[in-house]
Design a protein around this motif. Structure first.
Motif, PDB file in Angstrom:
ATOM      1  N   VAL A   1       0.844  -1.208   0.000  1.00  0.00           N
ATOM      2  CA  VAL A   1       0.000   0.000   0.000  1.00  0.00           C
ATOM      3  C   VAL A   1       0.873   1.250   0.000  1.00  0.00           C
ATOM      4  O   VAL A   1       0.618   2.214  -0.734  1.00  0.00           O
ATOM      5  N   VAL A   2       1.923   1.254   0.835  1.00  0.00           N
ATOM      6  CA  VAL A   2       2.851   2.390   0.856  1.00  0.00           C
ATOM      7  C   VAL A   2       3.487   2.587  -0.514  1.00  0.00           C
ATOM      8  O   VAL A   2       3.606   3.714  -1.008  1.00  0.00           O
ATOM      9  N   ALA A   3       3.873   1.492  -1.154  1.00  0.00           N
ATOM     10  CA  ALA A   3       4.528   1.592  -2.452  1.00  0.00           C
ATOM     11  C   ALA A   3       3.593   2.138  -3.516  1.00  0.00           C
ATOM     12  O   ALA A   3       3.983   2.993  -4.323  1.00  0.00           O
ATOM     13  N   VAL A   4       2.343   1.666  -3.525  1.00  0.00           N
ATOM     14  CA  VAL A   4       1.388   2.155  -4.524  1.00  0.00           C
ATOM     15  C   VAL A   4       1.127   3.646  -4.312  1.00  0.00           C
ATOM     16  O   VAL A   4       1.103   4.435  -5.269  1.00  0.00           O
ATOM     17  N   LEU A   5       0.932   4.049  -3.056  1.00  0.00           N
ATOM     18  CA  LEU A   5       0.683   5.465  -2.769  1.00  0.00           C
ATOM     19  C   LEU A   5       1.906   6.306  -3.138  1.00  0.00           C
ATOM     20  O   LEU A   5       1.775   7.351  -3.791  1.00  0.00           O
ATOM     21  N   THR A   6       3.089   5.864  -2.737  1.00  0.00           N
ATOM     22  CA  THR A   6       4.304   6.623  -3.055  1.00  0.00           C
ATOM     23  C   THR A   6       4.514   6.715  -4.562  1.00  0.00           C
ATOM     24  O   THR A   6       4.891   7.767  -5.087  1.00  0.00           O
ATOM     25  N   GLY A   7       4.266   5.608  -5.259  1.00  0.00           N
ATOM     26  CA  GLY A   7       4.408   5.633  -6.711  1.00  0.00           C
ATOM     27  C   GLY A   7       3.466   6.622  -7.364  1.00  0.00           C
ATOM     28  O   GLY A   7       3.843   7.345  -8.293  1.00  0.00           O
ATOM     29  N   ALA A   8       2.216   6.674  -6.877  1.00  0.00           N
ATOM     30  CA  ALA A   8       1.251   7.633  -7.419  1.00  0.00           C
ATOM     31  C   ALA A   8       1.708   9.068  -7.168  1.00  0.00           C
ATOM     32  O   ALA A   8       1.598   9.938  -8.047  1.00  0.00           O
ATOM     33  N   LEU A   9       2.245   9.323  -5.980  1.00  0.00           N
ATOM     34  CA  LEU A   9       2.682  10.683  -5.644  1.00  0.00           C
ATOM     35  C   LEU A   9       3.919  11.083  -6.431  1.00  0.00           C
ATOM     36  O   LEU A   9       4.000  12.199  -6.974  1.00  0.00           O
ATOM     37  N   VAL A  10       4.883  10.181  -6.492  1.00  0.00           N
ATOM     38  CA  VAL A  10       6.121  10.484  -7.221  1.00  0.00           C
ATOM     39  C   VAL A  10       5.836  10.697  -8.706  1.00  0.00           C
ATOM     40  O   VAL A  10       6.498  11.507  -9.370  1.00  0.00           O
ATOM     41  N   SER A  11       4.841  10.001  -9.231  1.00  0.00           N
ATOM     42  CA  SER A  11       4.519  10.165 -10.651  1.00  0.00           C
ATOM     43  C   SER A  11       4.041  11.576 -10.966  1.00  0.00           C
ATOM     44  O   SER A  11       4.125  12.024 -12.108  1.00  0.00           O
ATOM     45  N   GLN A  12       3.551  12.308  -9.967  1.00  0.00           N
ATOM     46  CA  GLN A  12       3.054  13.667 -10.187  1.00  0.00           C
ATOM     47  C   GLN A  12       4.048  14.745  -9.755  1.00  0.00           C
ATOM     48  O   GLN A  12       3.962  15.878 -10.223  1.00  0.00           O
ATOM     49  N   SER A  13       4.965  14.416  -8.861  1.00  0.00           N
ATOM     50  CA  SER A  13       5.812  15.466  -8.288  1.00  0.00           C
ATOM     51  C   SER A  13       7.303  15.209  -8.421  1.00  0.00           C
ATOM     52  O   SER A  13       8.095  16.099  -8.088  1.00  0.00           O
ATOM     53  N   GLY A  14       7.709  14.026  -8.864  1.00  0.00           N
ATOM     54  CA  GLY A  14       9.125  13.706  -8.808  1.00  0.00           C
ATOM     55  C   GLY A  14       9.511  13.339  -7.383  1.00  0.00           C
ATOM     56  O   GLY A  14       8.670  13.128  -6.513  1.00  0.00           O
ATOM     57  N   SER A  15      10.805  13.273  -7.150  1.00  0.00           N
ATOM     58  CA  SER A  15      11.317  12.833  -5.842  1.00  0.00           C
ATOM     59  C   SER A  15      11.506  14.029  -4.923  1.00  0.00           C
ATOM     60  O   SER A  15      12.490  14.770  -5.053  1.00  0.00           O
ATOM     61  N   ILE A  16      10.586  14.206  -3.996  1.00  0.00           N
ATOM     62  CA  ILE A  16      10.661  15.294  -3.020  1.00  0.00           C
ATOM     63  C   ILE A  16      11.107  14.700  -1.692  1.00  0.00           C
ATOM     64  O   ILE A  16      10.382  13.932  -1.067  1.00  0.00           O
ATOM     65  N   GLY A  17      12.313  15.041  -1.281  1.00  0.00           N
ATOM     66  CA  GLY A  17      12.894  14.432  -0.096  1.00  0.00           C
ATOM     67  C   GLY A  17      12.545  15.136   1.197  1.00  0.00           C
ATOM     68  O   GLY A  17      12.015  16.255   1.202  1.00  0.00           O
ATOM     69  N   PHE A  18      12.820  14.474   2.291  1.00  0.00           N
ATOM     70  CA  PHE A  18      12.756  14.959   3.664  1.00  0.00           C
ATOM     71  C   PHE A  18      11.348  15.086   4.236  1.00  0.00           C
ATOM     72  O   PHE A  18      11.197  15.135   5.448  1.00  0.00           O
ATOM     73  N   VAL A  19      10.301  15.140   3.417  1.00  0.00           N
ATOM     74  CA  VAL A  19       8.951  15.275   3.972  1.00  0.00           C
ATOM     75  C   VAL A  19       8.591  14.026   4.767  1.00  0.00           C
ATOM     76  O   VAL A  19       8.146  14.102   5.920  1.00  0.00           O
ATOM     77  N   GLY A  20       8.791  12.856   4.160  1.00  0.00           N
ATOM     78  CA  GLY A  20       8.451  11.618   4.843  1.00  0.00           C
ATOM     79  C   GLY A  20       9.435  11.220   5.917  1.00  0.00           C
ATOM     80  O   GLY A  20       9.164  10.307   6.701  1.00  0.00           O
TER      81      GLY A  20
END
Length: 363
Positions: free
Chosen positions: A273-292
């Protein structure tokens, strides 16, 4: 149901007082969540007003009410085409995408840190960011930017499959094996990204690739809002409801199993579930570090380590943080704009160093 014994000589007032601490905790948790939700709503409203063309907050809400079809009912006059376009087509989708991405990454960070019992875990621990980057860079290098979100999402899922497969082949999804497998997959994908960039990137494509790798929500549309906010509302809410389950992992797999948790199956489902959610988010924003990484630690300082409050509160504050980080990225250096990932790193690294210093005396 748990009851309080009424011993001889104990008044009903004493019995009521015995149950009061839990009530106070519930009220305190509600207060935190309501306050964070109000802060997020105010942040979104104000962030949309900031930019080269300054707009009052009332114009933002007039545009929203009008586009929701409530203008005539509420007696609100529509905005002129230019400010309406600025609000509805340019700034509001970008701000809402940032909010969705920030909330999702913060929730995923809490889950990853709880599952792996690793304070340095973040949503990209399983190699998801590098896998998504590989998919995105591959299509950008081929000039197929229209399919970038799909390629990034597919790359993240392939990285997840490789990580879970490697960890399983090594003997099971223990926290240590999962972290090491994710590290191996991440490094391999990162090397492939470097090779693709070196081999294919030229001119404008190099700048486009660099912007994506650093993380950006510039150019967000209502489709971006639907993907980022929709994924966070559905999958993020599902993760946020697992607070009690994650609390069971606090003292290790043996303790969780003793509490009746199917440890390996639960870990596998949550990681997917974490991977699917992260993949969906990264697909729209790229790799945004430090938030998580940083937000879960910061919120723990405020409310403690209980995941039932930590998860939703991290989501709300993560959304607020990324809204303001992106607002700063597009306004502080105007007319130039920097990727929001640069801003989150500039803010997140010192904050994380402070959190480490603050907890230097703890085990």
């Amino acid at each position: 149901m748990t009851t309080t014994a009424h011993r001889p000589g104990t008044s009903s007032r004493d019995t009521a007082a015995a149950g009061r601490p839990g009530g106070r905790r519930g009220l305190r948790a509600t207060g935190w969540l309501v306050g964070a939700a109000v802060l997020l709503l105010a942040s979104v409203s104000v962030a949309v007003t900031l930019g080269p063309a300054h707009l009052p907050v009332t114009d933002v809400w007039r545009a929203v009410v009008d586009h929701l079809g409530l203008g005539r009912t509420l007696g609100v006059t529509p905005l002129a085409p230019l400010p309406d376009g600025i609000v509805w087509e340019l700034r509001l989708p970008r701000v809402l995408t940032a909010a969705g991405v920030g909330a999702g990454l913060a929730i995923c960070g809490v889950v990853m840190q709880s599952l792996t019992r690793n304070p340095l875990a973040d949503p990209y621990l399983l190699g998801l960011s590098s896998g998504a980057s590989l998919g995105a860079v591959a299509v950008l290098g081929l000039g197929l930017s229209l399919v970038l979100p799909v390629a990034a999402f597919a790359g993240a899922l392939l990285a997840l499959a490789a990580t879970l497969g490697l960890a399983g082949a090594a003997g099971g999804l223990t926290p240590t094996r999962t972290v090491l497998a994710g590290l191996a997959v991440s490094q391999l994908a990162a090397a492939a990204v470097s090779f693709v960039v070196f081999w294919t990137a030229t001119g404008d494509s190099y700048q486009e690739i660099l912007s994506w790798l650093l993380g950006s929500v510039a150019g967000s549309t209502w489709t971006s809002v639907a993907v980022a906010c929709g994924a966070t509302l559905v999958l993020g809410s599902l993760l946020a409801s697992t607070g009690s389950l994650l609390d069971a992992f606090t003292f290790g797999d043996t303790a969780a199993a003793a509490l009746g948790v199917p440890v390996e199956r639960a870990r596998r489902v949550l990681l997917v579930v974490v991977a699917v959610l992260t993949g969906a988010l990264v697909s729209q924003s790229g790799s945004i570090g430090f938030v998580g990484l940083v937000l879960p630690h910061a919120v723990r300082l405020l409310v403690g380590a209980g995941n039932r409050l930590l998860l939703p509160l991290s989501g709300l504050l993560g959304a607020t943080f990324l809204v303001w980080a992106d607002t700063a990225a597009r306004t502080v250096f105007a007319p130039r704009e920097i990727p929001v990932g640069v801003m989150t790193a500039a803010v997140g690294a010192p904050v994380f160093a402070f959190l480490l210093w603050r907890g230097r005396g703890r085990a």
